[in-house]
Design a protein around this motif. Structure first.
Motif, PDB file in Angstrom:
ATOM      1  N   ASP A 230       0.801  -1.221   0.000  1.00 12.64           N
ATOM      2  CA  ASP A 230       0.000   0.000   0.000  1.00 12.64           C
ATOM      3  C   ASP A 230       0.837   1.276   0.000  1.00 12.64           C
ATOM      4  O   ASP A 230       0.276   2.376  -0.049  1.00 12.64           O
ATOM      5  N   TYR A 233      -0.246   4.553  -1.770  1.00 20.81           N
ATOM      6  CA  TYR A 233      -1.625   4.439  -2.226  1.00 20.81           C
ATOM      7  C   TYR A 233      -2.495   5.506  -1.572  1.00 20.81           C
ATOM      8  O   TYR A 233      -2.352   5.808  -0.392  1.00 20.81           O
ATOM      9  N   PHE A 260      -3.193  -5.714   1.234  1.00 21.93           N
ATOM     10  CA  PHE A 260      -3.298  -4.515   0.399  1.00 21.93           C
ATOM     11  C   PHE A 260      -4.745  -4.068   0.264  1.00 21.93           C
ATOM     12  O   PHE A 260      -5.683  -4.859   0.402  1.00 21.93           O
TER      13      PHE A 260
END
Length: 422
Positions: A230, A233, A260
């Protein structure tokens, strides 16, 4: 019977919402719809969809091997020059008796146990799947050096469909994860997670439950290099996983690893458009690139799990991990668990999930990291009206034969049709 997607949505929509009511759901109607859409006519109602077996053994290590500090269960005999995989890895202190568990492909019936000393020498004995007590009184090999390239980690492939609870296209490549484990300290196991393919067009999150282990059994979860899937993100206001912690507590107090939030970003190949949305294509499910398909190098993150009690690791096997994806359907977040025995588990999200027998699962677990999953839109294996076709259709080794009888073609994953798999 021709079943429209609209009819199926109408049938399931009110049932599988966040505030669902089990009494509103007609299991028989649902089962009939899914059975009509799936590619196998007569699915074995007793199927567990498992290609691996658990083994629980007692190992008599004896007191004649000073310096031995590790016990390994192997798929072959490396002293004979065979390349082998480590099915179980345990740290021992002194001689005596060890109680351990390991998981192996069901097609294997012969195994090897090895005591490894602090200089890396192997003392090896053999045993069969039916034996429950293993002794080193008469080893096959005594204190031999084994080349490191002959020893590999056991790894499984976890292949998901993202259309649950509706019938999928059964190519099992919407998310493909590979996982292996290695004992890296007395109280530590490292789980290597690889994102191999993303054939979904939608956001898909993933997590990993440690079966029979509580949140309070775990000291910590970190990654080997401090990076996660991640990293970088941009989480939305309605996240699929409402936590940034690597170690999470499940609904029942289970230990859960946060893998994730978005499979596309997890590949490391996706990017954001100038408008701010994540650009989504399908990765590693086609042999040519296009506007819809692209290729990427499989990406691996290693999760270092530190246990409070090292004894718990004697029974920590690949079957003790339950990877699942999280998908959105009609406003509900639903979990698709890879292992069929956990198909009804609700770990991070509560919802109603049909549990009918005689339907194909929405995920398959294959006991090898070399599994060649089907190309985008290619069915894994049909068995209709006596005919076999699809990505795994070799007579005597076909997926469809295994689906119809769980005792048949248990090695189907070794017989791909080359032009239909990635």
């Amino acid at each position: 019977m021709i079943v429209s997607r609209r009819f199926l949505v109408a049938l399931l929509g009110s049932t599988l919402c966040v505030a669902c009511n089990k009494d509103m759901f007609d299991e028989n109607d649902y089962k009939a719809i899914v059975e009509e859409a799936q590619p196998v006519s007569n699915i074995d109602a007793a199927h567990t969809w498992e290609l691996a077996s658990d083994h629980y053994i007692t190992v008599e290590t004896g007191n004649t091997l000073p310096g031995a500090n590790r016990l390994r269960i192997l798929s072959g005999n490396p002293a004979a020059g065979e390349g082998v995989t480590v099915l179980g890895d345990y740290i021992i202190e002194g001689g005596g008796r060890q109680y351990v568990a390991f998981t192996a492909p069901a097609r294997l019936s012969k195994f090897y146990a090895a005591l490894v000393d602090d200089e890396g020498n192997y003392t090896i004995t053999g045993f069969t799947a039916s034996e429950r007590t293993i002794s080193f009184d008469q080893p096959l090999a005594q204190k031999v050096q084994v080349a490191s390239h002959l020893i590999g980690l056991q790894a499984y492939s976890y292949c998901f469909e993202d259309e649950m609870p509706q019938p999928g296209d059964y190519d099992y490549n919407d998310v493909v994860l590979r996982m292996s484990m290695e004992r890296t300290a007395l109280n530590q196991m490292t789980i290597n997670v690889t994102v191999a393919a993303v054939g979904s067009e939608s956001q898909v999150a993933a997590a990993l439950r440690l079966v029979n282990y509580k949140y309070d059994d775990i000291e910590s979860v970190t990654t080997a290099d401090g990076v996660t899937f991640d990293t970088g993100y941009k989480k939305s206001s309605l996240p699929f996983i409402d936590s940034s912690d690597l170690l999470m507590r499940g609904i029942g107090g289970e230990a859960v690893i946060n893998l994730f939030e978005d499979a596309h970003w997890a590949t490391g190949a996706a990017s954001y458009a100038s408008e701010g949305y994540l650009q989504r294509v399908k990765y590693n499910v086609a042999k040519v690139t296009s506007e819809e398909h692209d290729m990427m190098s499989p990406r691996t993150i290693s999760y270092v799990v530190t246990f409070k009690n090292p004894v718990l690791l004697n029974y920590f096997t690949l079957s003790a991990i339950d990877p699942f994806i999280i998908i959105e359907y009609m406003g509900a977040l639903m979990e698709n668990h890879a292992l069929y025995s956990y198909r009804s588990a609700t770990v991070l999200n509560e919802y109603v999930q049909p549990t009918s027998a005689s339907i194909l699962p929405w995920a398959v677990v294959v006991p090898t990291s070399a599994f060649r999953y089907p190309l985008d839109g290619v069915n894994i294996g049909f068995a209709k009206d006596g005919a076999l076709f699809g990505a795994y259709m070799t007579t005597g080794h076909a997926f469809g034969e295994w689906a119809e009888n769980h005792n048949n073609s248990t090695d189907w994953y070794l017989y791909p049709t080359g032009n239909m798999v990635y």
